[in-house]
Write an enzyme that holds these catalytic residues in place. Structure first.
Site, PDB file in Angstrom:
ATOM      1  CG  HIS A  43       1.288   5.145   4.265  1.00 13.52           C
ATOM      2  ND1 HIS A  43       0.504   5.120   5.391  1.00 13.52           N
ATOM      3  CD2 HIS A  43       1.944   3.958   4.251  1.00 13.52           C
ATOM      4  CE1 HIS A  43       0.694   3.983   6.040  1.00 13.52           C
ATOM      5  NE2 HIS A  43       1.557   3.256   5.363  1.00 13.52           N
ATOM      6  CG  HIS A  47      -0.258  -0.192   2.520  1.00 13.95           C
ATOM      7  ND1 HIS A  47       0.107  -1.434   2.985  1.00 13.95           N
ATOM      8  CD2 HIS A  47       0.139   0.691   3.465  1.00 13.95           C
ATOM      9  CE1 HIS A  47       0.690  -1.321   4.164  1.00 13.95           C
ATOM     10  NE2 HIS A  47       0.737  -0.033   4.479  1.00 13.95           N
TER      11      HIS A  47
HETATM   12  P1  5GP Z   1       1.927   0.084   7.382  1.00 12.25           P
HETATM   13  O1  5GP Z   1       2.685   0.255   8.660  1.00 12.25           O
HETATM   14  O2  5GP Z   1       1.650  -1.369   7.103  1.00 12.25           O
HETATM   15  O3  5GP Z   1       2.567   0.791   6.231  1.00 12.25           O
HETATM   16  O4  5GP Z   1       0.580   0.855   7.585  1.00 12.25           O
HETATM   17  C1  5GP Z   1      -0.655   0.259   7.732  1.00 12.25           C
HETATM   18  C2  5GP Z   1      -1.664   1.371   7.860  1.00 12.25           C
HETATM   19  O5  5GP Z   1      -2.942   0.779   7.752  1.00 12.25           O
HETATM   20  C3  5GP Z   1      -1.601   2.100   9.199  1.00 12.25           C
HETATM   21  O6  5GP Z   1      -1.415   3.487   8.952  1.00 12.25           O
HETATM   22  C4  5GP Z   1      -2.951   1.809   9.832  1.00 12.25           C
HETATM   23  O7  5GP Z   1      -3.480   2.924  10.518  1.00 12.25           O
HETATM   24  C5  5GP Z   1      -3.816   1.420   8.648  1.00 12.25           C
HETATM   25  N1  5GP Z   1      -4.827   0.426   8.951  1.00 12.25           N
HETATM   26  C6  5GP Z   1      -4.661  -0.736   9.613  1.00 12.25           C
HETATM   27  N2  5GP Z   1      -5.813  -1.418   9.665  1.00 12.25           N
HETATM   28  C7  5GP Z   1      -6.734  -0.672   9.004  1.00 12.25           C
HETATM   29  C8  5GP Z   1      -8.127  -0.861   8.716  1.00 12.25           C
HETATM   30  O8  5GP Z   1      -8.744  -1.861   9.082  1.00 12.25           O
HETATM   31  N3  5GP Z   1      -8.747   0.122   8.025  1.00 12.25           N
HETATM   32  C9  5GP Z   1      -8.072   1.232   7.586  1.00 12.25           C
HETATM   33  N4  5GP Z   1      -8.786   2.141   6.910  1.00 12.25           N
HETATM   34  N5  5GP Z   1      -6.773   1.445   7.846  1.00 12.25           N
HETATM   35  C10 5GP Z   1      -6.106   0.503   8.550  1.00 12.25           C
END
Ligand code: 5GP
Ligand code: ZN
Length: 152
Positions: free
Chosen positions: A111, A109
């Protein structure tokens, strides 16, 4: 609302695959056949958005050409529109690729984090650890190794 997804494009127990399938609700702001964008549930800023390929892949390097093309096209299109929607002054666009880089959700993903003058945040340079002190020779070696890894 739940929708049928080709099982070969999904991974069991992946929270983002569940969002794609409509089994977990999300504030979706954009959707195509290949990608979906929704607000981060725990935003770092107003308008913090995640853009994901619909087909499950953990690492950015795992994406096929169709998925990566669609993902980065969406990021290009959405970034200025999100900034404009929340009246931001800039944005950080980034990927946590792998646990060592802070990836918590194992579905690739991007950001998009809107930034505002004086918001107290930091540039993307702040994500690194202690800066290595590399000599010119070491930088040359790194460039050679990376070029060989890219060109084969
Ligand atoms: P990572 O650390 O994997 O790059 O970021 C994962 C992101 O996904 C985090 O910013 C977290 O807040 C977001 N996130 C995790 N679970 C969910 C969810 O169930 N719904 C949404 N909308 N965001 C999520
Ligand atoms: Zn997934």
């Amino acid at each position: 609302m739940s929708r049928a997804v080709d099982p070969s494009r999904m991974s069991d127990d992946c929270i983002f695959c569940s969002i794609v399938a409509g089994d977990i609700p999300a504030r979706t702001v954009h959707e195509t056949d290949e990608v979906i964008a929704f607000l981060d549930a725990n935003p770092l800023a107003r308008g913090h958005t995640l853009v994901i390929p619909k087909a499950h892949a953990k690492h950015i390097g795992d994406l096929n050409e169709t998925a990566s093309g669609a993902l980065f096209a969406a990021v290009t299109e959405l970034t200025p529109r999100i900034q404009s929607a929340v009246d931001a002054d800039g944005a950080n666009v980034g990927i946590n690729d792998g646990e060592a880089a802070g990836q918590e959700v194992p579905h690739a993903h991007v950001h998009i984090i809107p930034r505002f003058e004086g918001d107290g945040g930091a540039p993307i340079h702040a994500v690194g650890g202690k800066r290595p002190n590399l000599s010119d020779d070491e930088l040359d070696e790194v460039a050679t190794a990376v070029t060989a890894a890219i060109d084969g």
